[in-house]
Design an enzyme around this catalytic site. Sequence first.
Site, PDB file in Angstrom:
ATOM      1  N   LYS A 195       0.844  -1.202   0.000  1.00 19.68           N
ATOM      2  CA  LYS A 195       0.000   0.000   0.000  1.00 19.68           C
ATOM      3  C   LYS A 195       0.880   1.254   0.000  1.00 19.68           C
ATOM      4  O   LYS A 195       0.606   2.213  -0.713  1.00 19.68           O
ATOM      5  CB  LYS A 195      -0.953  -0.018   1.213  1.00 19.68           C
ATOM      6  CG  LYS A 195      -2.054  -1.053   1.021  1.00 19.68           C
ATOM      7  CD  LYS A 195      -2.854  -1.342   2.272  1.00 19.68           C
ATOM      8  CE  LYS A 195      -3.785  -2.543   2.012  1.00 19.68           C
ATOM      9  NZ  LYS A 195      -4.530  -2.976   3.189  1.00 19.68           N
TER      10      LYS A 195
ATOM     11  N   ASP B 264     -11.297   2.219   3.388  1.00 21.89           N
ATOM     12  CA  ASP B 264     -11.515   0.772   3.223  1.00 21.89           C
ATOM     13  C   ASP B 264     -12.985   0.469   2.927  1.00 21.89           C
ATOM     14  O   ASP B 264     -13.327  -0.631   2.495  1.00 21.89           O
ATOM     15  CB  ASP B 264     -11.092   0.018   4.497  1.00 21.89           C
ATOM     16  CG  ASP B 264      -9.752  -0.679   4.343  1.00 21.89           C
ATOM     17  OD1 ASP B 264      -9.366  -0.966   3.188  1.00 21.89           O
ATOM     18  OD2 ASP B 264      -9.094  -0.935   5.371  1.00 21.89           O
TER      19      ASP B 264
ATOM     20  N   GLN C  56      -4.863  -1.720   9.289  1.00 20.88           N
ATOM     21  CA  GLN C  56      -4.679  -3.026   8.663  1.00 20.88           C
ATOM     22  C   GLN C  56      -5.294  -4.118   9.550  1.00 20.88           C
ATOM     23  O   GLN C  56      -4.960  -4.234  10.725  1.00 20.88           O
ATOM     24  CB  GLN C  56      -3.169  -3.287   8.440  1.00 20.88           C
ATOM     25  CG  GLN C  56      -2.860  -4.572   7.706  1.00 20.88           C
ATOM     26  CD  GLN C  56      -3.402  -4.606   6.289  1.00 20.88           C
ATOM     27  OE1 GLN C  56      -3.311  -3.634   5.546  1.00 20.88           O
ATOM     28  NE2 GLN C  56      -4.016  -5.719   5.906  1.00 20.88           N
TER      29      GLN C  56
END
Length: 282
Positions: A52, A119, A96
């Site tokens: 990422k 997300d 995460q």
Amino acid sequence: MAELIDGKRISKEIKDELKEKVAAYKAQGIEIALAVIQVGQDPASTVYVGNKKKACEYIGIKSVAYELPEETTEEELLEIIDQLNKDDSIYGILVQLPVPKHINEDHIIQAIDPKKDVDGFHPQSVGALSIGQPGFVSCTPAGIIQLLKRSGISIEGKECVVIGRSNIVGKPMSLLLLRENGTVTICHSRTKNLKEVTKRADILVAAVGKPKMIDASYVKEGAVVIDVGIHRNAENKLCGDVDFDSVEKIASAITPVPGGVGPMTIAMLMNNCVEAVEIRNA
Ligand code: NDP
């Protein structure tokens, strides 16, 4: 032989388009920053976080890394999220997953400001998707829609079958296919006569989490098959939920693993970071 749907090429195409948008924002004095928080040192998470950060660098987004120790408490993590929510220089916040067991994942997801929820996991983002309002969409299913569209595969009026009903893949995938006017069926572990259902599919999405489970006996001749699964076999080679060798003989198009859905997830995360500018100003 099925046509290969090339996620590597399409994700690069998307990232290059985003690079231009990011440069245009920079010219207006807007610098997009993404906060990436990792708690603990799960090796798979470290690889995902690293990818990422690389993607951010490629398209010109600033990534602000928080590498927190395994013992970080839920309160400490919530405090960091609260600060990031209030920080105008931060456009997106990503924690995460999975987080260590002593931290409640739902509390973390719900603490992120929905305007920074790149997300797309916050209940407000999920709700917006289900009633057709603008908001962030979960990256993997959003990437699959792009794979289909950019490969010239139309969804409208097609029988779409999704195997899997998880919050991050199966459910949002089904809603997105519905939004594109597909006729959608969702299957799961209690579905009876699974093969009968999957064989109706013009577009079959496998997000079942079982290596190579979906072989040619589940697939209608000429179907488009999207493989979301990622597994490592005994020889440490990557494979998906679909038995590629048998299915490619009867499908009209198929995503490979690796190089199919995987690269799209990060490209769509980058897309969400860029969209965050519009969502903030909406
Ligand atoms: P989950 O384990 O959360 O969900 C799996 C789903 O499959 C569940 O809904 C389950 O049903 C269903 N299922 C399990 N066994 C069967 C069966 N025998 N028949 C029918 N349905 C079944 O997985 P995720 O959705 O998180 O992920 C799916 C796969 O995609 C995994 O391999 C994961 O690694 C991969 N993945 C890949 C990403 C990428 O970027 N390419 C991103 C995210 C995930 P039930 O609900 O009844 O239990």
